[in-house]
Design an enzyme around this catalytic site. Sequence first.
Site, PDB file in Angstrom:
ATOM      1  CE  LYS A 123      22.246 -21.841 -44.322  1.00 45.04           C
ATOM      2  NZ  LYS A 123      21.133 -22.524 -45.016  1.00 45.04           N
ATOM      3  CE  LYS A 158      25.506 -19.393 -42.633  1.00 47.29           C
ATOM      4  NZ  LYS A 158      25.598 -18.649 -43.909  1.00 47.29           N
ATOM      5  NE  ARG A 208      21.562 -17.427 -54.466  1.00 37.93           N
ATOM      6  CZ  ARG A 208      20.403 -17.846 -53.934  1.00 37.93           C
ATOM      7  NH1 ARG A 208      19.349 -18.042 -54.713  1.00 37.93           N
ATOM      8  NH2 ARG A 208      20.327 -18.081 -52.627  1.00 37.93           N
ATOM      9  NE  ARG A 223      20.727 -12.697 -52.390  1.00 36.23           N
ATOM     10  CZ  ARG A 223      20.747 -13.941 -51.884  1.00 36.23           C
ATOM     11  NH1 ARG A 223      19.678 -14.685 -51.866  1.00 36.23           N
ATOM     12  NH2 ARG A 223      21.870 -14.426 -51.415  1.00 36.23           N
ATOM     13  NE  ARG A 231      17.044 -11.920 -41.051  1.00 36.60           N
ATOM     14  CZ  ARG A 231      15.811 -12.279 -40.725  1.00 36.60           C
ATOM     15  NH1 ARG A 231      15.483 -13.562 -40.681  1.00 36.60           N
ATOM     16  NH2 ARG A 231      14.888 -11.368 -40.451  1.00 36.60           N
ATOM     17  CG  ASP A 271      23.642 -17.216 -51.176  1.00 35.39           C
ATOM     18  OD1 ASP A 271      23.222 -17.014 -52.322  1.00 35.39           O
ATOM     19  OD2 ASP A 271      22.912 -17.595 -50.237  1.00 35.39           O
ATOM     20  CD  GLU A 279      23.485 -19.885 -46.825  1.00 40.18           C
ATOM     21  OE1 GLU A 279      22.578 -20.284 -47.585  1.00 40.18           O
ATOM     22  OE2 GLU A 279      23.243 -19.333 -45.730  1.00 40.18           O
ATOM     23  CG  ASN A 281      21.517 -21.221 -51.782  1.00 42.86           C
ATOM     24  OD1 ASN A 281      20.831 -21.344 -50.782  1.00 42.86           O
ATOM     25  ND2 ASN A 281      22.455 -20.281 -51.901  1.00 42.86           N
TER      26      ASN A 281
END
Length: 318
Positions: A123, A158, A208, A223, A231, A271, A279, A281
């Site tokens: 994050k 979050k 993504r 997504r 979400r 993301d 984000e 990842n």
Amino acid sequence: MRLAFILDPIASLKSYKDTSIAIMREAASRGHELFIAMQGDLFLRHDKVHLLTQSFTFSEGKSWYVLGDPTETRPAEFDAILMRKDPPFDNEYLYSTYLLELAAQQGANILNNPESIRSWNEKLSVARFPQFAPDFLVTRDNLRIRDFLALHEDIVVKPLDGMGGSSIFRLTTQDPNISVILETITEFEQRTVMAQRYLPAIKQGDKRIIVINGEPLPYSLARIPKAGETRGNLAAGGTGVAQPLTARDLEIAITVGRALKQQGLFLVGLDVIGEHLTEINVTSPTGMVEIAAQTDCNPAKMFIDALEIHMQNTCVPS
């Protein structure tokens, strides 16, 4: 090559959609030897790191895999060790990165670089690229979050160590549950969290973008949230739709990818919502299987291609 994968329990993985399994299938098709281990199989005996592994082969029988007997091995005996344990990034994950860092100092090739995994919180790392990030705040102070909410009127909050969309809340100034949500997510101001300006583009998908050794795939996996959901995470019921990268996606992925490669972050998932990076990842990014099923792109093949070239360039003996 001899490749060891540190995974969640193998029986818990969905063989038809798991990214780690897709990578392993591609490696096996090329004759590479596969071994698996779990997080607890990594240990330190005095000053030397050891790993308890089992050989792994795919099967067409009653079970889809066959495991060999557990064998204690030094990590440097493998050509590469791929850390693919899912978050949360808790103390146990932290300790694993310390042990893997020691293993790297003792000659092992670890992907992703364990020191960089520690340094690149999934994050917080967007702060390294403020030109791409939406307005955000990191704090445990509920009053500051309320001020941020008053400024933007619509935000998400979050935890810094979550995955799969867990514990993500959308807040508006009209929400009657602001106090209880903030008390819950900050654990009464004992846990630091991130607040980000809500991005309406989430309705078109949380994209993504997979980056392999600094190079993005040509497609993202958008997504798309299910009806009534904020979400887009697949684990939260989102639908994955492969899409060609936009010009903005490429700008973000190329800029960030350059920094990732320098830090030894070989496989990363970015993301992106609309025009913004939300984000980075670095633990166990997914999405390869869905992209492969919907496009002419084979991410697992591209990953093993890049890994083979990487190993040739680093001159690690087979």
